[in-house]
Design a protein around this motif. Structure first.
Motif, PDB file in Angstrom:
ATOM      1  N   ARG A  88      41.799  20.857  28.233  1.00  0.00           N
ATOM      2  CA  ARG A  88      41.114  21.700  29.214  1.00  0.00           C
ATOM      3  C   ARG A  88      41.360  23.174  28.888  1.00  0.00           C
ATOM      4  O   ARG A  88      42.471  23.562  28.545  1.00  0.00           O
ATOM      5  CB  ARG A  88      41.634  21.416  30.635  1.00  0.00           C
ATOM      6  N   PHE A  89      40.346  23.980  29.037  1.00  0.00           N
ATOM      7  CA  PHE A  89      40.506  25.423  28.870  1.00  0.00           C
ATOM      8  C   PHE A  89      39.375  26.124  29.616  1.00  0.00           C
ATOM      9  O   PHE A  89      38.295  25.556  29.819  1.00  0.00           O
ATOM     10  CB  PHE A  89      40.491  25.820  27.384  1.00  0.00           C
ATOM     11  N   GLY A  90      39.633  27.354  30.024  1.00  0.00           N
ATOM     12  CA  GLY A  90      38.616  28.096  30.757  1.00  0.00           C
ATOM     13  C   GLY A  90      39.193  29.321  31.433  1.00  0.00           C
ATOM     14  O   GLY A  90      40.296  29.780  31.101  1.00  0.00           O
ATOM     15  N   ILE A  91      38.444  29.851  32.394  1.00  0.00           N
ATOM     16  CA  ILE A  91      38.842  31.061  33.095  1.00  0.00           C
ATOM     17  C   ILE A  91      38.822  30.802  34.597  1.00  0.00           C
ATOM     18  O   ILE A  91      38.139  29.889  35.075  1.00  0.00           O
ATOM     19  CB  ILE A  91      37.912  32.245  32.763  1.00  0.00           C
ATOM     20  N   SER A  92      39.562  31.623  35.342  1.00  0.00           N
ATOM     21  CA  SER A  92      39.602  31.469  36.791  1.00  0.00           C
ATOM     22  C   SER A  92      39.913  32.802  37.442  1.00  0.00           C
ATOM     23  O   SER A  92      40.443  33.721  36.800  1.00  0.00           O
ATOM     24  CB  SER A  92      40.650  30.426  37.202  1.00  0.00           C
ATOM     25  N   ALA A  93      39.580  32.909  38.718  1.00  0.00           N
ATOM     26  CA  ALA A  93      39.900  34.090  39.519  1.00  0.00           C
ATOM     27  C   ALA A  93      40.433  33.611  40.863  1.00  0.00           C
ATOM     28  O   ALA A  93      39.850  32.715  41.483  1.00  0.00           O
ATOM     29  CB  ALA A  93      38.666  34.966  39.715  1.00  0.00           C
ATOM     30  N   HIS A  94      41.544  34.202  41.305  1.00  0.00           N
ATOM     31  CA  HIS A  94      42.191  33.819  42.553  1.00  0.00           C
ATOM     32  C   HIS A  94      42.176  34.992  43.525  1.00  0.00           C
ATOM     33  O   HIS A  94      42.441  36.133  43.139  1.00  0.00           O
ATOM     34  CB  HIS A  94      43.634  33.377  42.295  1.00  0.00           C
ATOM     35  N   PHE A  95      41.899  34.689  44.786  1.00  0.00           N
ATOM     36  CA  PHE A  95      41.795  35.725  45.814  1.00  0.00           C
ATOM     37  C   PHE A  95      42.722  35.394  46.988  1.00  0.00           C
ATOM     38  O   PHE A  95      42.676  34.276  47.515  1.00  0.00           O
ATOM     39  CB  PHE A  95      40.357  35.831  46.330  1.00  0.00           C
ATOM     40  N   THR A  96      43.545  36.348  47.373  1.00  0.00           N
ATOM     41  CA  THR A  96      44.375  36.229  48.575  1.00  0.00           C
ATOM     42  C   THR A  96      44.253  37.522  49.362  1.00  0.00           C
ATOM     43  O   THR A  96      43.863  38.572  48.817  1.00  0.00           O
ATOM     44  CB  THR A  96      45.849  35.963  48.229  1.00  0.00           C
ATOM     45  N   TYR A  97      44.619  37.467  50.636  1.00  0.00           N
ATOM     46  CA  TYR A  97      44.505  38.635  51.501  1.00  0.00           C
ATOM     47  C   TYR A  97      45.839  38.870  52.204  1.00  0.00           C
ATOM     48  O   TYR A  97      46.348  37.971  52.882  1.00  0.00           O
ATOM     49  CB  TYR A  97      43.394  38.429  52.527  1.00  0.00           C
ATOM     50  N   LYS A  98      46.369  40.080  52.015  1.00  0.00           N
ATOM     51  CA  LYS A  98      47.682  40.433  52.558  1.00  0.00           C
ATOM     52  C   LYS A  98      48.683  39.353  52.159  1.00  0.00           C
ATOM     53  O   LYS A  98      48.744  38.935  51.012  1.00  0.00           O
ATOM     54  CB  LYS A  98      47.599  40.605  54.068  1.00  0.00           C
ATOM     55  N   ASP A  99      49.459  38.871  53.117  1.00  0.00           N
ATOM     56  CA  ASP A  99      50.401  37.780  52.863  1.00  0.00           C
ATOM     57  C   ASP A  99      49.978  36.509  53.572  1.00  0.00           C
ATOM     58  O   ASP A  99      50.803  35.624  53.839  1.00  0.00           O
ATOM     59  CB  ASP A  99      51.813  38.189  53.323  1.00  0.00           C
ATOM     60  N   TRP A 100      48.701  36.421  53.898  1.00  0.00           N
ATOM     61  CA  TRP A 100      48.202  35.228  54.577  1.00  0.00           C
ATOM     62  C   TRP A 100      48.320  34.011  53.652  1.00  0.00           C
ATOM     63  O   TRP A 100      48.060  34.121  52.450  1.00  0.00           O
ATOM     64  CB  TRP A 100      46.752  35.416  54.986  1.00  0.00           C
ATOM     65  N   PRO A 101      48.665  32.867  54.201  1.00  0.00           N
ATOM     66  CA  PRO A 101      48.816  31.649  53.373  1.00  0.00           C
ATOM     67  C   PRO A 101      47.473  30.980  53.077  1.00  0.00           C
ATOM     68  O   PRO A 101      47.319  29.765  53.221  1.00  0.00           O
ATOM     69  CB  PRO A 101      49.712  30.764  54.239  1.00  0.00           C
ATOM     70  N   LEU A 102      46.510  31.768  52.670  1.00  0.00           N
ATOM     71  CA  LEU A 102      45.178  31.275  52.318  1.00  0.00           C
ATOM     72  C   LEU A 102      44.864  31.696  50.901  1.00  0.00           C
ATOM     73  O   LEU A 102      45.205  32.817  50.489  1.00  0.00           O
ATOM     74  CB  LEU A 102      44.118  31.823  53.269  1.00  0.00           C
ATOM     75  N   LEU A 103      44.189  30.823  50.169  1.00  0.00           N
ATOM     76  CA  LEU A 103      43.822  31.155  48.798  1.00  0.00           C
ATOM     77  C   LEU A 103      42.421  30.629  48.504  1.00  0.00           C
ATOM     78  O   LEU A 103      42.088  29.499  48.855  1.00  0.00           O
ATOM     79  CB  LEU A 103      44.815  30.559  47.805  1.00  0.00           C
ATOM     80  N   PHE A 104      41.631  31.473  47.852  1.00  0.00           N
ATOM     81  CA  PHE A 104      40.306  31.092  47.383  1.00  0.00           C
ATOM     82  C   PHE A 104      40.268  31.311  45.873  1.00  0.00           C
ATOM     83  O   PHE A 104      40.877  32.244  45.358  1.00  0.00           O
ATOM     84  CB  PHE A 104      39.224  31.927  48.067  1.00  0.00           C
ATOM     85  N   ALA A 105      39.572  30.451  45.189  1.00  0.00           N
ATOM     86  CA  ALA A 105      39.505  30.567  43.732  1.00  0.00           C
ATOM     87  C   ALA A 105      38.173  30.052  43.225  1.00  0.00           C
ATOM     88  O   ALA A 105      37.561  29.168  43.829  1.00  0.00           O
ATOM     89  CB  ALA A 105      40.650  29.787  43.085  1.00  0.00           C
ATOM     90  N   VAL A 106      37.736  30.637  42.130  1.00  0.00           N
ATOM     91  CA  VAL A 106      36.570  30.148  41.401  1.00  0.00           C
ATOM     92  C   VAL A 106      37.001  29.958  39.953  1.00  0.00           C
ATOM     93  O   VAL A 106      37.861  30.687  39.448  1.00  0.00           O
ATOM     94  CB  VAL A 106      35.373  31.122  41.489  1.00  0.00           C
ATOM     95  N   GLU A 107      36.428  28.952  39.300  1.00  0.00           N
ATOM     96  CA  GLU A 107      36.824  28.688  37.932  1.00  0.00           C
ATOM     97  C   GLU A 107      35.682  28.101  37.124  1.00  0.00           C
ATOM     98  O   GLU A 107      34.773  27.463  37.667  1.00  0.00           O
ATOM     99  CB  GLU A 107      38.020  27.733  37.902  1.00  0.00           C
ATOM    100  N   ALA A 108      35.732  28.356  35.843  1.00  0.00           N
ATOM    101  CA  ALA A 108      34.834  27.724  34.879  1.00  0.00           C
ATOM    102  C   ALA A 108      35.725  27.128  33.802  1.00  0.00           C
ATOM    103  O   ALA A 108      36.296  27.853  32.979  1.00  0.00           O
ATOM    104  CB  ALA A 108      33.865  28.738  34.283  1.00  0.00           C
TER     105      ALA A 108
END
Length: 240
Positions: A88-108
């Protein structure tokens, strides 16, 4: 009226993101690893059965009159398997806001069915990073939902499930039915855990390793074959 409301809503969202941009944390990077797909396909319900019928005729034509070449014989000769490993190989981007325990990500990423095809994913879940006492290393955890569009799921899944090397290489040259396993999208439950280290004085670069598991939640009445997979990957990410 609806267009005006939608335009106003988008404008408000953009304004909110602009005002709070300093609180939005973004990490982008590359990932390299391996995963094992557990698709559990019933091959006799797929176009692979046509290959069996063709092989059956050829084998029985060169066998004693009372010999019957069964599906079990075919599955044994082709070494059909319901799981296999792919790089497996590819790219990804991770998004968090402040110190909230939430995470959003997109990947290819390359597909767990075939490293020659891409799979696109969106992840939303609960996650958190925990730094060690000296703030150099961190542990990460994520559990949540993943939507995936896997362009490798289907014909490549079946071909790479052939354990017999020569038969697999031959099938790869002609076996290409359209969506033989059903739709290429899936709803997955994902859980991930990793260990990483921040580098440099500015600590804008991250390296580490991450293990993950993805359980296919798509109803089997919709698609019998599974996209369930487990794996591990190394990552290199940059803070934006």
């Amino acid at each position: 009226m609806h267009n005006k409301f939608f335009t106003t809503l988008v404008a408000c969202l953009l304004l909110t993101l602009t005002i709070n941009a300093q609180n939005l944390k973004i990490n982008v990077g590359v990932n390299v690893g391996m995963s094992q797909l557990f698709h559990n396909t019933q091959f006799e319900t797929t176009p692979m059965y046509n290959q069996y019928r063709f092989t059956k005729v050829a084998v029985e034509a060169h066998s004693p009159p009372d010999y019957e070449y069964t599906w079990a014989d075919f599955a044994h000769d082709y070494k059909l398997r319901s799981n296999f490993v792919q790089p497996r190989f590819g790219i990804s981007a991770h998004f968090t806001y402040k110190d909230w325990p939430l995470l959003f990500a997109v990947e290819a990423m390359s597909s767990p069915s075939s490293y020659e095809k891409l799979a696109y994913g969106f992840i939303a879940g609960f996650g958190k990073e925990f730094f060690t006492y000296d703030d150099n290393y961190f542990f990460s955890f994520l559990g949540g939902y993943k939507f995936v569009r896997d362009n490798g799921f289907g014909a490549a899944t079946i071909v790479n499930s052939i354990g017999h090397k020569e038969a697999r290489e031959q099938a790869a040259t002609y076996f290409n039915p359209q969506q033989p396993l059903g739709k290429k999208t899936g709803n997955l439950f994902t859980i991930r855990g990793g260990l990483g280290k921040e580098l440099g004085e500015a600590r804008m670069m991250r390296i580490g390793v991450e293990g993950y598991g993805e359980l296919d939640l798509t109803p089997k009445t919709t698609r019998q074959s599974r996209m369930t997979n487990f794996g591990a990957q190394f990552f290199l990410r940059f803070k934006l």
